[in-house]
Scaffold this motif. Sequence first.
Motif, PDB file in Angstrom:
ATOM      1  N   LEU A  99      16.449 -61.316 -15.672  1.00 48.90           N
ATOM      2  CA  LEU A  99      15.923 -60.090 -15.054  1.00 48.90           C
ATOM      3  C   LEU A  99      15.874 -60.261 -13.535  1.00 48.90           C
ATOM      4  O   LEU A  99      16.239 -59.342 -12.778  1.00 48.90           O
ATOM      5  N   SER A 131       9.870 -58.882 -14.015  1.00 51.48           N
ATOM      6  CA  SER A 131      10.330 -60.273 -14.123  1.00 51.48           C
ATOM      7  C   SER A 131       9.164 -61.236 -13.879  1.00 51.48           C
ATOM      8  O   SER A 131       8.997 -62.240 -14.595  1.00 51.48           O
ATOM      9  N   ASN A 160      19.402 -59.937 -12.052  1.00 53.69           N
ATOM     10  CA  ASN A 160      19.863 -58.544 -12.055  1.00 53.69           C
ATOM     11  C   ASN A 160      19.125 -57.705 -11.015  1.00 53.69           C
ATOM     12  O   ASN A 160      19.729 -56.839 -10.370  1.00 53.69           O
ATOM     13  N   THR A 211      14.352 -65.230 -19.631  1.00 55.08           N
ATOM     14  CA  THR A 211      14.523 -63.774 -19.539  1.00 55.08           C
ATOM     15  C   THR A 211      13.965 -63.240 -18.224  1.00 55.08           C
ATOM     16  O   THR A 211      14.619 -62.425 -17.553  1.00 55.08           O
ATOM     17  N   GLY A 212      12.763 -63.739 -17.833  1.00 56.99           N
ATOM     18  CA  GLY A 212      12.113 -63.213 -16.628  1.00 56.99           C
ATOM     19  C   GLY A 212      12.647 -63.798 -15.342  1.00 56.99           C
ATOM     20  O   GLY A 212      13.143 -63.074 -14.476  1.00 56.99           O
ATOM     21  N   LEU A 237      11.709 -54.007 -11.065  1.00 55.02           N
ATOM     22  CA  LEU A 237      12.340 -55.006 -11.949  1.00 55.02           C
ATOM     23  C   LEU A 237      11.792 -56.402 -11.646  1.00 55.02           C
ATOM     24  O   LEU A 237      11.546 -57.194 -12.558  1.00 55.02           O
TER      25      LEU A 237
END
Lengths: 247, 247
Positions: free
Chosen positions: A59, A91, A62, A54-55, A87
């Motif tokens: 993330l 992350s 993105n 996810t990190g 962000l």
Amino acid sequence: MRGIVAFYLTYMLCLILGIICVALVVHWNYSYRGGFAWDSSAKHFNWHPVFMVTGMVVLYGNAAIVYRIPLTWGHNKLPWKLLHAGLLLFSFILSVIGLCAVFDYHNANHISNLYSLHSWVGICTTALFTAQWVMGFTAFLLPCTPMSARAFMKPTHVWMGGIILVLSIVSCISGINEKLFFALKGNTNGTLPYSALPPEAITANSLGVIIVAFGLVVLKILSSQIWQRPEPGYEVGVYQPLGYDGS
Amino acid sequence: MRGIVAFYLTYMLCLILGIICVALVVHWNYSYRGGFAWDSSAKHFNWHPVFMVTGMVVLYGNAAIVYRIPLTWGHNKLPWKLLHAGLLLFSFILSVIGLCAVFDYHNANHISNLYSLHSWVGICTTALFTAQWVMGFTAFLLPCTPMSARAFMKPTHVWMGGIILVLSIVSCISGINEKLFFALKGNTNGTLPYSALPPEAITANSLGVIIVAFGLVVLKILSSQIWQRPEPGYEVGVYQPLGYDGS
């Protein structure tokens, strides 16, 4: 105009693949690995893949492409710089929690740290990410940094950004592969080994393939000249210090 | 001039890292894994890492940057195109031998094929490489391909070239990691497990790190605008058909 439509279609693909990555890594660890806890049990380890994917991948990817979104063009760049940095900081925090999960689990269970090639590449990736964030903040957000230093730093910053994503993907694929060999040994209770491709293996292998696909889409967006943010004149927007009002 | 000196220093680094990769993968399999044979034993498998690292990483990477060498500029491009295509064909042949080594070993020892994430990513990488070589030959070496098609194909060809190298590195790192977990289990005879970082683990982990470093140097050379081959006018040199004398 065709370039913008193509961008948004690619961006949609990126968002969808990112959501699938997060959903699959949670599903894998929740449905097949027993779920989550912060109690030094195997459930403690399960946070590691979730936070790293996810990190450090979704993330991070993105955040890397924020400036490529045409919606952000023509405005003051500062809010988008803050979004980019914010962000990436989020992350980074998720990645650190993901690292804590595996170190805590190893230490509590007397398992060695940092011996596998996966861990060597992974820890180098996180170290590079840390250096990149600090250098990015210093070069592009501190008002005292001279414009010439910003202009000098930008190509390295952009290139390093892509390379860190590549290294994150290398770390994730080697880590998922390693975990599946650890977890799916097969036994006399009828549990299937990795080599028999049980549903868990298909799920986690598919997660790996989707992570690679997500990474390739982000790298495509980052590398396409036509999707670069147009900068007026001597790229004032790029190198403007924090507090500069964009006028 | 500074750009050319910097290129040759980077190119030297690339050559040195490539030689170290080949030396380390041979040393690892010769000194720690029992050497080589084509007899369905464990020695048969040992050809797999050697051929994949040599073919899909070192030779592939060197073939990818042929056009960036300033020595090749200002001459007829055709011999360099043939060298580029020839080196990549040799790289492809080595990769196929490397794949035969692992499939033959698995089949002879009743081990499943293509179940691990390493194998999924690896086989996709080889498939993409095959498609890339065929498309590259069709687009840039067949005399009948129209110039417009060559111009249209070139950015995709260059981008795919870099991506295949990234995927090769992902495959190598996950494969070395997997092999070390298989091979270094530790036992009562005093053999150390992977987690104790015996000399073999240090050797193969270092091989992984050097592979990553080699890949990053090649990607740096490929992505630097100042090291692109200068093409006269409408890039006649790039898109000239086979047999065109460059005049």
